[in-house]
Design a protein around this motif. Structure first.
Motif, PDB file in Angstrom:
ATOM      1  N   SER A 127      41.615  32.973   1.982  1.00  0.00           N
ATOM      2  CA  SER A 127      41.995  34.387   2.100  1.00  0.00           C
ATOM      3  C   SER A 127      42.589  34.620   3.485  1.00  0.00           C
ATOM      4  CB  SER A 127      40.768  35.284   1.923  1.00  0.00           C
ATOM      5  OG  SER A 127      39.875  35.117   3.025  1.00  0.00           O
ATOM      6  N   GLY A 128      43.224  35.769   3.636  1.00  0.00           N
ATOM      7  CA  GLY A 128      43.768  36.123   4.937  1.00  0.00           C
ATOM      8  C   GLY A 128      42.679  36.241   5.986  1.00  0.00           C
ATOM      9  N   GLN A 129      41.533  36.820   5.604  1.00  0.00           N
ATOM     10  CA  GLN A 129      40.419  36.957   6.542  1.00  0.00           C
ATOM     11  C   GLN A 129      39.891  35.593   6.969  1.00  0.00           C
ATOM     12  OE1 GLN A 129      38.980  39.826   8.060  1.00  0.00           O
ATOM     13  NE2 GLN A 129      38.215  38.128   9.292  1.00  0.00           N
ATOM     14  N   GLU A 130      39.775  34.686   6.029  1.00  0.00           N
ATOM     15  CA  GLU A 130      39.309  33.340   6.352  1.00  0.00           C
ATOM     16  C   GLU A 130      40.308  32.637   7.275  1.00  0.00           C
ATOM     17  OE1 GLU A 130      38.149  29.302   3.963  1.00  0.00           O
ATOM     18  OE2 GLU A 130      37.570  31.207   3.042  1.00  0.00           O
ATOM     19  N   ALA A 131      41.594  32.847   7.044  1.00  0.00           N
ATOM     20  CA  ALA A 131      42.619  32.252   7.907  1.00  0.00           C
ATOM     21  C   ALA A 131      42.532  32.839   9.315  1.00  0.00           C
ATOM     22  CB  ALA A 131      44.008  32.480   7.319  1.00  0.00           C
ATOM     23  N   LEU A 132      42.376  34.149   9.406  1.00  0.00           N
ATOM     24  CA  LEU A 132      42.274  34.787  10.718  1.00  0.00           C
ATOM     25  C   LEU A 132      41.030  34.305  11.453  1.00  0.00           C
ATOM     26  CD1 LEU A 132      43.853  36.767  12.436  1.00  0.00           C
ATOM     27  CD2 LEU A 132      42.504  38.612  11.432  1.00  0.00           C
ATOM     28  N   ASP A 133      39.911  34.212  10.758  1.00  0.00           N
ATOM     29  CA  ASP A 133      38.692  33.676  11.374  1.00  0.00           C
ATOM     30  C   ASP A 133      38.912  32.239  11.846  1.00  0.00           C
ATOM     31  OD1 ASP A 133      37.345  36.045  10.923  1.00  0.00           O
ATOM     32  OD2 ASP A 133      36.167  35.287   9.234  1.00  0.00           O
ATOM     33  N   GLY A 134      39.609  31.456  11.044  1.00  0.00           N
ATOM     34  CA  GLY A 134      39.901  30.081  11.431  1.00  0.00           C
ATOM     35  C   GLY A 134      40.766  29.996  12.674  1.00  0.00           C
ATOM     36  N   LEU A 135      41.747  30.886  12.777  1.00  0.00           N
ATOM     37  CA  LEU A 135      42.591  30.905  13.974  1.00  0.00           C
ATOM     38  C   LEU A 135      41.779  31.294  15.205  1.00  0.00           C
ATOM     39  CD1 LEU A 135      45.900  32.510  12.651  1.00  0.00           C
ATOM     40  CD2 LEU A 135      45.468  30.106  13.212  1.00  0.00           C
ATOM     41  N   VAL A 136      40.903  32.281  15.064  1.00  0.00           N
ATOM     42  CA  VAL A 136      40.044  32.682  16.182  1.00  0.00           C
ATOM     43  C   VAL A 136      39.161  31.501  16.590  1.00  0.00           C
ATOM     44  CG1 VAL A 136      38.150  34.190  16.922  1.00  0.00           C
ATOM     45  CG2 VAL A 136      40.063  35.148  15.607  1.00  0.00           C
ATOM     46  N   CYS A 137      38.553  30.849  15.621  1.00  0.00           N
ATOM     47  CA  CYS A 137      37.676  29.705  15.928  1.00  0.00           C
ATOM     48  C   CYS A 137      38.437  28.581  16.620  1.00  0.00           C
ATOM     49  CB  CYS A 137      37.005  29.185  14.661  1.00  0.00           C
ATOM     50  SG  CYS A 137      35.708  30.264  14.041  1.00  0.00           S
ATOM     51  N   SER A 138      39.623  28.265  16.133  1.00  0.00           N
ATOM     52  CA  SER A 138      40.376  27.166  16.749  1.00  0.00           C
ATOM     53  C   SER A 138      40.824  27.544  18.154  1.00  0.00           C
ATOM     54  CB  SER A 138      41.558  26.740  15.876  1.00  0.00           C
ATOM     55  OG  SER A 138      42.543  27.738  15.797  1.00  0.00           O
ATOM     56  N   TYR A 139      41.180  28.805  18.364  1.00  0.00           N
ATOM     57  CA  TYR A 139      41.559  29.230  19.710  1.00  0.00           C
ATOM     58  C   TYR A 139      40.349  29.166  20.644  1.00  0.00           C
ATOM     59  CZ  TYR A 139      44.011  31.546  23.454  1.00  0.00           C
ATOM     60  OH  TYR A 139      44.590  31.822  24.665  1.00  0.00           O
ATOM     61  N   LEU A 140      39.192  29.540  20.129  1.00  0.00           N
ATOM     62  CA  LEU A 140      37.972  29.452  20.937  1.00  0.00           C
ATOM     63  C   LEU A 140      37.669  28.013  21.341  1.00  0.00           C
ATOM     64  CD1 LEU A 140      35.719  32.055  19.140  1.00  0.00           C
ATOM     65  CD2 LEU A 140      36.388  32.104  21.559  1.00  0.00           C
ATOM     66  N   VAL A 141      37.866  27.073  20.441  1.00  0.00           N
ATOM     67  CA  VAL A 141      37.641  25.662  20.779  1.00  0.00           C
ATOM     68  C   VAL A 141      38.562  25.266  21.932  1.00  0.00           C
ATOM     69  CG1 VAL A 141      37.925  23.292  19.953  1.00  0.00           C
ATOM     70  CG2 VAL A 141      36.750  24.982  18.529  1.00  0.00           C
ATOM     71  N   LEU A 142      39.826  25.622  21.817  1.00  0.00           N
ATOM     72  CA  LEU A 142      40.779  25.276  22.872  1.00  0.00           C
ATOM     73  C   LEU A 142      40.409  25.962  24.191  1.00  0.00           C
ATOM     74  CD1 LEU A 142      43.519  23.725  23.274  1.00  0.00           C
ATOM     75  CD2 LEU A 142      44.573  25.974  23.102  1.00  0.00           C
ATOM     76  N   ALA A 143      40.044  27.230  24.105  1.00  0.00           N
ATOM     77  CA  ALA A 143      39.765  28.011  25.307  1.00  0.00           C
ATOM     78  C   ALA A 143      38.441  27.650  25.964  1.00  0.00           C
ATOM     79  CB  ALA A 143      39.782  29.504  24.963  1.00  0.00           C
ATOM     80  N   VAL A 144      37.387  27.560  25.160  1.00  0.00           N
ATOM     81  CA  VAL A 144      36.045  27.361  25.706  1.00  0.00           C
ATOM     82  C   VAL A 144      35.732  25.879  25.900  1.00  0.00           C
ATOM     83  CG1 VAL A 144      33.581  27.751  25.335  1.00  0.00           C
ATOM     84  CG2 VAL A 144      35.221  29.533  24.715  1.00  0.00           C
ATOM     85  N   GLU A 145      35.888  25.098  24.860  1.00  0.00           N
ATOM     86  CA  GLU A 145      35.483  23.696  24.935  1.00  0.00           C
ATOM     87  C   GLU A 145      36.458  22.830  25.715  1.00  0.00           C
ATOM     88  OE1 GLU A 145      34.397  22.205  21.068  1.00  0.00           O
ATOM     89  OE2 GLU A 145      33.350  24.082  20.595  1.00  0.00           O
ATOM     90  N   HIS A 146      37.744  23.126  25.584  1.00  0.00           N
ATOM     91  CA  HIS A 146      38.741  22.305  26.263  1.00  0.00           C
ATOM     92  C   HIS A 146      39.297  22.955  27.527  1.00  0.00           C
ATOM     93  CE1 HIS A 146      38.639  19.433  23.034  1.00  0.00           C
ATOM     94  NE2 HIS A 146      38.869  20.387  22.161  1.00  0.00           N
ATOM     95  N   GLY A 147      38.925  24.213  27.791  1.00  0.00           N
ATOM     96  CA  GLY A 147      39.359  24.878  29.011  1.00  0.00           C
ATOM     97  C   GLY A 147      40.858  25.079  29.120  1.00  0.00           C
ATOM     98  N   MET A 154      45.556  14.304  31.713  1.00  0.00           N
ATOM     99  CA  MET A 154      45.888  15.689  31.419  1.00  0.00           C
ATOM    100  C   MET A 154      44.625  16.522  31.239  1.00  0.00           C
ATOM    101  SD  MET A 154      49.401  15.742  29.214  1.00  0.00           S
ATOM    102  CE  MET A 154      48.941  14.601  27.948  1.00  0.00           C
ATOM    103  N   GLY A 155      43.584  15.911  30.693  1.00  0.00           N
ATOM    104  CA  GLY A 155      42.325  16.638  30.535  1.00  0.00           C
ATOM    105  C   GLY A 155      41.735  17.043  31.870  1.00  0.00           C
ATOM    106  N   ALA A 156      41.776  16.134  32.835  1.00  0.00           N
ATOM    107  CA  ALA A 156      41.266  16.450  34.173  1.00  0.00           C
ATOM    108  C   ALA A 156      42.086  17.575  34.794  1.00  0.00           C
ATOM    109  CB  ALA A 156      41.307  15.211  35.065  1.00  0.00           C
ATOM    110  N   ALA A 157      43.390  17.534  34.620  1.00  0.00           N
ATOM    111  CA  ALA A 157      44.256  18.590  35.160  1.00  0.00           C
ATOM    112  C   ALA A 157      43.920  19.927  34.518  1.00  0.00           C
ATOM    113  CB  ALA A 157      45.723  18.240  34.930  1.00  0.00           C
ATOM    114  N   ALA A 158      43.754  19.951  33.207  1.00  0.00           N
ATOM    115  CA  ALA A 158      43.431  21.200  32.508  1.00  0.00           C
ATOM    116  C   ALA A 158      42.113  21.779  33.002  1.00  0.00           C
ATOM    117  CB  ALA A 158      43.382  20.960  31.004  1.00  0.00           C
ATOM    118  N   ARG A 159      41.101  20.920  33.151  1.00  0.00           N
ATOM    119  CA  ARG A 159      39.794  21.407  33.629  1.00  0.00           C
ATOM    120  C   ARG A 159      39.894  21.999  35.030  1.00  0.00           C
ATOM    121  NH1 ARG A 159      38.388  16.880  31.053  1.00  0.00           N
ATOM    122  NH2 ARG A 159      38.268  15.630  32.925  1.00  0.00           N
TER     123      ARG A 159
END
Length: 178
Positions: A67-87, A1-6
């Motif tokens: 805090s809400g800001q920390e949660a929002l930052d965490g969501l942005v960071c986790s989405y970036l990992v999925l988008a950038v690092e895992h493609g 699945m990783g190869a397919a995603a890339r």
């Protein structure tokens, strides 16, 4: 699945064959059929795994955020990992046309539910206008990330994640982009 995603991230689902996926995974193309009935089933499995990962990360972020800001930052960071690092962003948003309507609706609903979590952190519940503004801001942030990771020249930038984090926060209205 990783190869397919890339491969799908690099070339789009329509341009990737089962044989390409097999080769990228180090197996003969027809061997993919030992695991999946076809490309559509494989793509659905990739989408399901990406959605599961996002929800696992959402739970982790909400569990640890102070805090809400920390949660929002965490969501942005986790989405970036999925988008950038895992493609995976391109797979999650770009190839729904490959599916039957029932599957498309299921994946659209999963995306909407996920983004609603982001919006809830921005929306204080006072007015419909405020809720709409929060949804627009969230969609702007995610679309900026999704677009950037689909452009090969941008994907090669050394500080892409940091730059996209600042852009997402600016779109969300939580801080100005530097």
């Amino acid at each position: 699945m990783g190869a397919a995603a890339r491969l799908i991230t690099e070339r789009g689902a329509a341009s990737v064959t089962v044989e390409d996926i097999g080769e990228a995974a180090g197996i003969a193309g027809p061997s993919v059929y030992s695991h999946f009935e076809g490309k559509q089933e494989l793509l659905a499995a990739v989408l399901d795994r990406g959605n599961e990962w996002l929800w696992t990360e959402t739970t982790r972020v909400f569990t640890h955020a102070r805090s809400g800001q920390e949660a929002l930052d965490g969501l942005v960071c986790s989405y970036l990992v999925l988008a950038v690092e895992h493609g995976m962003a391109s797979v999650l948003i770009g190839d729904l046309g490959q599916f039957a309507e029932q599957d498309r609706e299921r994946f659209r609903q999963a995306q909407a539910d996920y983004l609603r979590e982001w919006s809830a952190l921005l929306y204080s519940g006072r007015s419909q206008q405020e809720e709409t503004a929060a949804r627009v801001r969230v969609n702007m942030a995610v679309m900026a990330i999704n677009h950037a990771v689909r452009v090969p020249r941008l994907r090669r930038l050394p500080e892409l994640e940091e730059t996209l984090f600042r852009i997402a926060r600016a779109a969300l209205g939580t801080t100005a982009a530097a």
